[in-house]
Design an enzyme around this catalytic site. Structure first.
Site, PDB file in Angstrom:
ATOM      1  N   SER A 124     -42.601  37.335   3.332  1.00  0.00           N
ATOM      2  CA  SER A 124     -41.402  36.465   2.840  1.00  0.00           C
ATOM      3  C   SER A 124     -41.550  36.047   1.423  1.00  0.00           C
ATOM      4  O   SER A 124     -41.867  36.571   0.553  1.00  0.00           O
ATOM      5  CB  SER A 124     -40.725  35.527   3.933  1.00  0.00           C
ATOM      6  OG  SER A 124     -39.584  34.871   3.611  1.00  0.00           O
ATOM      7  N   HIS A 237     -37.031  39.467  10.463  1.00  0.00           N
ATOM      8  CA  HIS A 237     -37.835  38.908   9.397  1.00  0.00           C
ATOM      9  C   HIS A 237     -39.159  38.563  10.085  1.00  0.00           C
ATOM     10  O   HIS A 237     -39.071  37.509  10.587  1.00  0.00           O
ATOM     11  CB  HIS A 237     -36.941  37.942   8.971  1.00  0.00           C
ATOM     12  CG  HIS A 237     -37.485  37.333   7.634  1.00  0.00           C
ATOM     13  ND1 HIS A 237     -37.683  38.296   6.391  1.00  0.00           N
ATOM     14  CD2 HIS A 237     -37.843  36.078   7.267  1.00  0.00           C
ATOM     15  CE1 HIS A 237     -38.309  37.570   5.622  1.00  0.00           C
ATOM     16  NE2 HIS A 237     -38.258  36.249   5.713  1.00  0.00           N
TER      17      HIS A 237
END
Length: 276
Positions: A124, A237
């Site tokens: 991320s 994610h």
């Protein structure tokens, strides 16, 4: 055992947690000079904090024989409001310096760490830091970027509300500050990347869509850079399926073993042979 230390980065004190070199099985020695390669692992967020909690990713690489440093760069939580806001409007500025400087600082602090053999990986916000570090310095030999944001302008159109609010806080309003988004985007540094990049992303990622890694790899391919893209079906994610986690980190281990000199080749290959 984990250790913490503080280093100077352009006049700012940066706290970092280190998985130090493991003792030699036969001698118990941890001080053989320049014997242990180094990995820098910037956290995501960018407002996260790395403390003494268990990090299975860092622990995995420490068990493989690496020293791993996790810097709390500018913008991290845990050090007051001013530090937390220090990268607002400066994403990829001082915070990136903190991440790059972590390599030399760790090598200086631990005799056994070979600072000339250094890799970087993260997910991320740590993924975008990885690409930014590779494109803005020659400090690292290889990098693995997990589900990162690489083109800030296109990201705003594809992300969820949390991602959009983050970009607005860090870079301003897209309608009035478009140049900020373009200038800060890690994808702009691709022409300057000289080291191999392993890019990993989940197909079901709503926070950072798969298109971000696709755009990055298109740019890497256009400029003839060594790279590989790995897609993971059903992953959001962050990877949660055991088989995918094992596959992803085995590939990372192969990458770093090859390019940090544990199992070297001539440097001409891709990070890992594509799956059949």
């Amino acid at each position: 055992a984990l250790e913490a230390f503080t280093y100077d980065s352009d006049g700012t004190d940066i706290h970092a947690v280190v998985h130090p070199p493991e003792p030699d099985d036969e001698t118990g020695d941890t001080d053989a000079a320049d014997s242990v390669p180094l990995l820098v692992k910037p956290h995501g967020g960018p407002t996260a904090f790395d403390g003494f909690g268990f990090d299975h990713r860092a622990a995995y690489f420490a068990a493989l024989g690496y020293a791993v440093v996790r810097p709390n760069y500018r913008g991290s939580d845990g050090f007051g409001r001013a530090f937390r806001m220090a990268n607002d409007g400066d994403w990829g500025g001082g915070d990136l310096d903190d991440v790059i400087d972590a390599a030399d600082a760790t090598a200086d602090a631990f005799t056994a760490v070979d600072g000339s053999r250094a890799g970087i990986f993260g997910g991320s916000g740590g993924g975008l830091m990885t690409v930014n570090a590779l494109g803005n310095s020659d400090r690292f030999d290889a990098g693995a970027a997990f589900y990162g944001v690489y083109d800030y302008e296109t990201f705003v159109d594809d992300t969820d509300d949390i991602g959009w609010q983050l970009m607005k806080r860090e870079l301003g309003d897209l309608s009035t500050d478009l140049e900020n988004y373009r200038e800060a985007s890690p994808i702009r540094t691709v022409p300057d990347i000289d080291d191999p990049v392993l890019v990993l992303h989940g197909e079901e990622d709503a926070r950072v869509p798969m298109s971000q890694s696709e755009q990055l790899c298109e740019e890497l391919d256009k400029h003839g850079k060594r790279h590989e893209l790995q897609r993971y079906d059903g992953e959001p994610h962050g990877f949660s399926q055991r088989g995918n986690v094992l596959d992803a980190y085995t590939r990372c281990a192969d990458l770093f073993a090859k390019y940090l000199g544990i199992d070297p080749d001539d440097g001409s290959s891709r990070p890992h042979p594509p799956r059949e």
